[in-house]
Scaffold this active site. Structure first.
Site, short mmCIF file in Angstrom:
data_model
loop_
_atom_site.label_atom_id
_atom_site.label_comp_id
_atom_site.label_asym_id
_atom_site.label_seq_id
_atom_site.Cartn_x
_atom_site.Cartn_y
_atom_site.Cartn_z
CG HIS A 10 -1.81 1.12 1.49
ND1 HIS A 10 -1.68 2.00 2.49
CD2 HIS A 10 -2.77 1.43 0.64
CE1 HIS A 10 -2.77 2.92 2.29
NE2 HIS A 10 -3.41 2.48 1.18
CG HIS A 35 -2.98 9.39 0.24
ND1 HIS A 35 -3.73 10.14 1.12
CD2 HIS A 35 -4.00 8.20 0.06
CE1 HIS A 35 -4.71 9.49 1.42
NE2 HIS A 35 -5.11 8.32 1.09
O1 G3P Z 1 -6.44 1.49 -2.75
C1 G3P Z 1 -6.61 1.20 -1.26
C2 G3P Z 1 -6.45 2.34 -0.48
O2 G3P Z 1 -5.32 2.93 -0.70
C3 G3P Z 1 -7.67 3.17 -0.47
O3 G3P Z 1 -7.53 4.30 0.47
O4 G3P Z 1 -7.09 6.57 1.20
O5 G3P Z 1 -5.12 4.75 1.40
O6 G3P Z 1 -5.97 5.71 -0.70
P1 G3P Z 1 -6.46 5.42 0.75
MG MG Z 2 -4.94 4.51 -2.13
#
Ligand code: G3P
Ligand code: MG
Length: 248
Positions: free
Chosen positions: A7, A49
């Site tokens: 992630h 992000h």
């Molecule tokens: O794509 C999964 C996750 O990344 C979604 O939430 O806010 O971490 O981008 P966020």
């Molecule tokens: Mg994400």
């Protein structure tokens, strides 16, 4: 085989969404990465992000007011550790080059562009242009919380698998009509409040399920035993070897 998505890259070992974070994946046996993409004023697609610089760089301000040249002066690594001083915000093109070189697979999360629909439209168009450089052997999923943007993306690039992201609070009874409207193959629900019954419903409707963000090994195990296909995690390196490339 259950899937681990690094992630924002290996985001507990290196600053999130930087090439440093993504380049750790292959050597740690992680095959899938997740990244977030947004757009600058000049149309450059960047990996970030947030739509501001404030949290993960040495500056503050809005991405929507920057151009590609501004990236040279922005440090996206020094907030994390001295080892990453000077690490830049990558362009999406740069990340695709790395993905090809490291033979990774990629989940591209299109951010809900705060600069309005015209810029969102441009973000979709420029993501599609950049994806032409992705090697054909690479796995690709495009996802978004903005289901209008995701449906638009799917119309323009129907050959790509897409995933609807849902926060726990926005996962209503209409989830399947949203999925159908987007032509989605995957559902990406938030981990919080996700139950075995919900997972069973998604599965019986024929969808693959990747859950975000799971930073607890026991919870990941439980989700996998319920039939979840993959998890997004900031601690991919801590998972057992059965989830990784052999020998890593
Ligand atoms: O794509 C999964 C996750 O990344 C979604 O939430 O806010 O971490 O981008 P966020
Ligand atoms: Mg994400």
């Amino acid at each position: 085989m259950k899937t681990l998505f690094a992630h924002r890259g290996m985001s507990s070992l290196a600053p999130e969404n930087t090439l440093a974070a993504f380049s750790l994946c292959r050597q740690l046996g992680i095959q899938w990465i997740e990244c977030d993409v947004d757009i600058l004023a000049d149309g450059t697609v960047v990996v970030s992000h947030d739509d501001t610089l404030d949290r993960c760089t040495d500056q503050s301000g809005n991405l929507a007011e920057l151009t590609k040249a501004d990236l040279n002066d922005i440090d996206a690594g020094s907030w994390f550790h001295d080892d990453f001083i000077g690490e830049p915000i990558p362009t999406f093109e740069q990340l695709i080059t790395l993905v090809n070189q490291h033979e990774l697979n990629i989940n591209v999360e299109i951010k809900s562009c705060s600069a309005g629909w015209a810029m969102t439209d441009k973000l979709i168009a420029n993501v599609i242009t950049a994806l032409a450089q992705l090697d054909t052997g690479r796995g690709l999923i495009v996802s978004s919380f903005n289901h209008l943007a995701l449906a638009e993306f799917k119309c323009r690039r129907p050959q790509t698998s897409v995933a609807c992201l849902f926060e726990a609070a926005s996962l209503g009874d209409d989830w399947e009509s949203v999925m159908q409207a987007c032509g989605a193959d995957y559902i990406h629900p938030e981990d919080q409040h996700l139950t075995q019954a919900m997972v069973a419903r998604f599965k019986s409707a024929g969808y693959k399920i990747n859950v975000y963000t799971v930073n607890d090994l026991a919870r990941a195990n439980q989700l996998f035993n319920w039939g979840v296909d993959g998890v997004f995690t900031d601690i991919a390196h801590r998972f057992p070897s059965k989830y990784k490339l052999r020998g890593k």
